[in-house]
Design an enzyme around this catalytic site. Structure first.
Site, PDB file in Angstrom:
ATOM      1  N   LYS A 198      -9.809  18.958   3.943  1.00  0.00           N
ATOM      2  CA  LYS A 198      -9.611  18.095   2.785  1.00  0.00           C
ATOM      3  C   LYS A 198     -10.594  17.796   1.874  1.00  0.00           C
ATOM      4  CE  LYS A 198      -7.546  13.505   2.296  1.00  0.00           C
ATOM      5  NZ  LYS A 198      -7.170  12.143   2.960  1.00  0.00           N
ATOM      6  N   SER A 236      -2.748  10.391   1.893  1.00  0.00           N
ATOM      7  CA  SER A 236      -3.432  10.958   0.941  1.00  0.00           C
ATOM      8  C   SER A 236      -3.898  12.534   1.418  1.00  0.00           C
ATOM      9  CB  SER A 236      -4.787  10.143   0.677  1.00  0.00           C
ATOM     10  OG  SER A 236      -5.510  10.321   1.616  1.00  0.00           O
ATOM     11  N   SER A 239      -3.363   8.024   6.204  1.00  0.00           N
ATOM     12  CA  SER A 239      -3.315   9.223   5.401  1.00  0.00           C
ATOM     13  C   SER A 239      -3.247  10.673   5.958  1.00  0.00           C
ATOM     14  CB  SER A 239      -4.491   9.249   4.734  1.00  0.00           C
ATOM     15  OG  SER A 239      -4.648   8.119   3.578  1.00  0.00           O
TER      16      SER A 239
END
Lengths: 517, 462
Positions: free
Chosen positions: A69, A164, A188
């Protein structure tokens, strides 16, 4: 299985890497990756190949393509947090977890997309645009969806990944990598895992180092692990967990990587069903799936009990206060002076700061900073921040009580419904969405407990639905063992994606749950 | 006119003497090239985390013990937020809620009426000592409308020592700070050199009439030496008294001391009171210290700090050293102050005493008057003295053995200052300064003088 394949020479690391890279290219419309590090990945793959040739692989992860990420620092590779503030920012160091993976020989394919600074539950609010859920293009979804238009393009009804860590979830789900790192502050990692039909593990706070993870809420953030099966998650966990002197919040105890047993007898297990997780807005579909799962355990001999976590309903507001307060503090460093975007405004230091921050941050980030600073004002501190800390303690104690009463693991839904179409999702603002979507996942972050999403079944729309298991502090082994048993029982179907089929030469789809271990 | 009672409190920041910074591994060094001692954490690169430096904690514990404080076995770290170019993270890590040491005291001495012969001892309460980060430095370049930022100092460990408003004037504050300085230097916890910014003092000053509540206080900053500290405080006290006597009011403001003009001026307005939005530092667990009683049996010695262990190893503090000097050598208390006040002077004195038969009570005069005044005249430190303890001891031995007179000794000393490498004996021989004991020789010399100056002698006799 792919690790075995590498070991036996049926496929080489460079072949594997190249296939992933070309699959990334053909699934570009998913917008899962912000940066693809083609050159360095191939170099890493070549180095791995050398090691395999000599019969000296570094471990199970050697040669395995992974994605990270974009809020983890990666030396020499852009780290943006999907924000204008860090566009073009090349970090001089690797996050500890990234370093650990590289030290094991993993091949870093690229950085995945997210909500800006990890604020959001849709992966729709980053400056590089939203991430599309691969399942939007799956046969399973297309079969079930009502054709809205006659156009051939891929536009119309694509659904969100959740967030997210949507990019990471999409990357794993679409087979462009074998594991990905996400982060989890309020859900997330687990939320997008549920929507994308992959395993999403949130480890216990303090088990895995946060050094190099650009923080959202320091007291709740953890690096998250996304994989296609529970065994894989255990392998990655094994390579990441343990004390890091660079992170003073990691525990000192020695961590021993474990292999998951194949549980056959669940009669000694006690599964707790928290009644408060039957939250308003929970779709009847998911409620049914949850019930069926509980029955599954019961029929197999486990003890299934209803439990209560009475302070659950306060968790959203509590989270809101604590999260925004820490955000306001953590974002104070972005002033354009030392790194990142710097505005052209140069009348004074203050005006430069203000302009830089206005230009660099999106509305969501700015909104949270303003709220957080409000709560931290001297006159408000007691009323809001201290109060929220106390409520947090109560929420955490709810779990302590339940686990003390003999429950081993809690079973809850992960999300309120299956993935929403993008056009629906953006009708409400980020704050509203986050407040709604985080309800089932937040409490585990407040209490620092480990939790995992296991893909369970497809919804009527043909989209993945996952269920969540929450375990005791630092009892990842037990948690994952139960999760693995459950995974085996439900036999979640594999995504049927055109692009994947084209690129597969037997490696990806070797078995139903194409794993690497 | 009713008398005024001035009230003075101090906030002192002492830079911790350590190899690396409080929360990161970059080096601590004075006057290094700009931005050459900056780690990723110091530059506030996103994703970096603080790691507490053990040596800094030990320094704070030592200082707390030396100042008679209670050491908090559990203390906490907080973030203090404000935006400034020399604060990269937008916040400073400090200890606002529970500092490492509290409730101590410092004793210091003053001469009454500027006479060294009458000394009085005073005490000031120490409210607390807290660990915190230093900021970087910003230099304003007005000609080019820019600010230059050097982060070498950002993140260096500081001990903030807060002294309660128990002092009444510049002299007391100066004496208290001087004593603190000596203590820090003796402990080694800070080099405490004000000129290098290792010791920074801010004064809180107010005045009131006896029996009435304390007046509004101002904070005085930008004080670069102990001498200026006394001046600034005394100026501010006067200014406040005049202001109030003229019917004005005192603003609760921050004022800077202008050393050239010798006055305090209001500092650039910080837009009213700052709300620092204190928040616990989430990346640092509470700091736990142990003592002999609470130390767990199986704990690795390297991993923990034992307060009692540190206490046992504290060196003699200045007050103890002074007592010892008085006891051991019979010098006066005020002498002991001067000896410790000058860096290296006490050692010099003791070295001379060791090498000479002259009694310490007599040696002290040579040290405090001759040696010290010479050094002062030429702005030299004791270390830079061209006359070493051995040389002085040799000279004093000659005097003690009555081989020269004390006037001659002073002459020899004057010659020794030139640092030409001659021994006292050599100088004595060169300048024929020996005391003659031979009766006949003396008679001959006297006769010769009388013969030469016959007329003057006759005039004298008449």
């Amino acid at each position: 299985q792919v690790a075995a394949a590498l070991k036996e020479g049926r496929v080489t690391p460079t072949e594997l890497c190249q296939r992933c890279l070309s699959l990334i290219k053909s699934t570009k419309f998913l917008n899962a990756y912000i940066t693809v590090a083609e050159e360095t990945a191939l170099k890493q793959a070549e180095a791995s190949e050398e090691r395999y040739k000599k019969g000296q692989p570094l471990g199970v992860l050697d040669g395995i393509p992974i994605a990270v990420k974009d809020n983890f620092n990666t030396a020499g590779i852009e780290t943006t947090c999907a924000s204008n503030m860090l566009r073009g920012y090349i970090s001089p160091y690797n996050a500890t977890v990234v370093q650990k993976l590289l030290d094991q020989g993993a091949v870093l394919l690229g950085k995945t997309n997210l909500d800006e600074f990890a604020m959001g539950s849709g992966s729709t609010d980053g400056v590089f645009g939203p991430v599309r859920n691969p399942w939007s293009y799956s046969r399973q979804y297309k079969e079930k969806s009502v054709p809205k238009s006659h156009s051939e393009d891929k536009e119309p009804d694509w659904v969100i990944t959740g967030g997210s860590s949507g990019g990471s979830a999409a990357a794993v789900s679409s087979f462009t990598c074998f594991a990905a790192l996400g982060s989890d502050t309020g859900g997330s990692t687990r939320n997008p895992a549920a929507h994308c039909g992959v395993v999403g593990l949130k480890p216990t706070y303090g088990l895995i180092s946060r050094h190099g993870l650009i923080p959202l809420v320091n007291s709740m953030d953890v690096p998250g692990i996304l994989t296609r099966c529970v065994d894989d998650a255990a392998v990655v966990l094994g390579s990441l967990a343990g004390h890091d002197p660079k992170d003073s919040t990691t525990i000192q105890d020695n961590f021993k990587p474990f292999e998951l047993p194949n549980l056959t007898d669940v009669s000694k297990l006690s599964i707790g069903i928290p009644k408060e997780y039957h939250a308003p807005g929970l779709s009847s579909e998911i409620l049914t799936i949850w019930s069926k799962a509980a029955d599954l355990f019961e029929n197999a001999g486990a003890k299934v009990v209803e439990v209560s976590l009475p302070h659950t309903r306060y968790s959203i507001v509590c989270y809101h206060v604590l999260c925004t307060a820490e955000v306001a503090s953590n974002m104070a460093r972005f002033d354009g002076l030392e790194y990142g975007h710097r505005s052209d405004m140069n009348e004074s230091t203050e005006s430069m700061y203000a302009a830089t921050r206005r230009e660099g941050f999106n509305d969501v980030v700015r909104g949270r900073i303003l709220s957080g600073n409000y709560f931290l004002l001297k006159q408000n501190y007691e009323k809001y921040f201290i109060k929220a800390q106390k409520v947090r303690r109560l929420i955490a104690n709810d779990f302590v009580k339940v686990f003390r009463s003999g429950v081993d693991v809690l079973l809850t839904p992960t999300t309120l419904s299956d993935a929403a179409p993008y056009m629906e999702f953006i009708k409400e603002d980020n704050r509203t969405r986050s407040a709604q979507d985080d309800i089932l996942t937040q409490a585990a972050n407040m209490a620092g407990l480990p939790a995992i999403n296991v893909p369970t079944a497809l919804s009527e729309r043909g989209l993945p639905v996952g269920l969540q298991f929450i375990g005791r502090s630092f009892q990842e082994q037990q948690l994952l063992t139960v999760a693995k048993w459950f995974e085996k029982q439900v036999q979640f179907p594999m995504i049927q994606l055109e692009e994947v089929k084209k690129h597969d030469h037997g490696v990806f789809l070797h078995q139903k749950s194409a794993s690497f271990s | 006119l009713a008398p005024w009672v001035p009230v003075v409190g101090l906030e002192i920041h002492a830079q911790i003497s350590s190899n690396s910074k409080l929360f990161s591994g970059s080096q601590v060094q004075f006057a290094a090239p700009p931005n050459s001692l900056v780690s990723f954490f110091d530059a506030s690169l996103p994703g970096t985390l603080p790691v507490l430096n053990r040596r800094c904690v030990e320094a704070a514990v030592m200082t707390g013990l030396a100042l008679n404080c209670s050491i908090n076995k559990k203390s906490l770290f907080d973030r203090k937020h404000y935006f400034y170019a020399d604060l990269p993270a937008g916040y400073q890590i400090t200890q606002q809620r529970v500092p490492i040491a509290v409730n101590g005291s410092l004793s210091y001495s003053l001469c009454i009426d500027n006479k060294m012969s009458q000394m009085v001892t005073k005490t000031v309460r120490i409210k607390q000592i807290q660990l915190e980060q230093d900021s970087g430095k910003s230099l304003h370049d007005d000609t080019r409308s820019q600010t230059l930022v050097d982060l070498n100092r950002a993140g260096v460990g500081l001990m903030e020592v807060v002294m309660e408003p128990d002092m009444c004037c510049g002299e007391e504050a100066a004496a208290a700070v001087r004593e603190l300085q000596l203590i820090l230097q003796t402990l080694g916890s800070s080099q405490a050199v004000m000129a290098e910014g290792q010791l920074r003092v801010d004064a809180n000053v107010s005045v009131h009439h006896p029996g009435e509540p304390y007046g509004v206080r101002t904070e005085v900053k930008n004080i670069n030496s102990i001498r200026f500290l006394a001046k600034a405080i005394d100026y501010e006290i006067q200014r406040q008294i005049e202001e109030l006597e003229n019917g004005g009011t005192i603003l609760n403001e921050t004022r800077a001391f202008d050393s050239k003009l010798g006055c305090t001026i209001p500092m650039r307005d910080k837009e009213g009171k700052q709300d620092y939005r204190f928040m616990p530092e989430p990346n640092l667990p509470p700091l736990i210290l142990y003592d002999a009683k609470s130390l767990p049996a199986n704990m690795n010695h390297q991993q923990v700090i034992n307060i009692d262990w540190i206490h046992e190893r504290l060196p003699d503090l200045p007050s103890v050293k002074r007592e010892k000097l008085v006891e051991q050598y019979g010098v006066l208390p005020e002498h002991s102050f001067t000896l410790l006040n000058e860096d290296g002077l006490a050692e010099f004195f003791e070295n001379v005493v060791k090498q000479t038969q002259m009694k310490p009570k007599k040696v002290i005069g040579w040290i405090l008057q001759d040696l010290l005044s010479y050094l002062k005249q030429h702005s030299l430190t004791v270390k830079e003295s061209p006359v070493s303890p051995s040389l002085l001891a040799d000279l004093l031995n000659l005097l003690e053995k009555k081989q020269i007179s004390s006037t001659a000794a002073k002459q020899v000393l004057a010659e020794l200052w030139k640092g030409e490498g001659k021994t006292p004996l050599e100088i004595v021989k060169e300048q024929k300064l020996q005391l003659l004991e031979d009766q006949k020789e003396l008679e001959q010399i006297c006769q010769a003088v009388i013969d030469r100056q016959e007329n003057e002698v006759i005039m004298m006799l008449l």
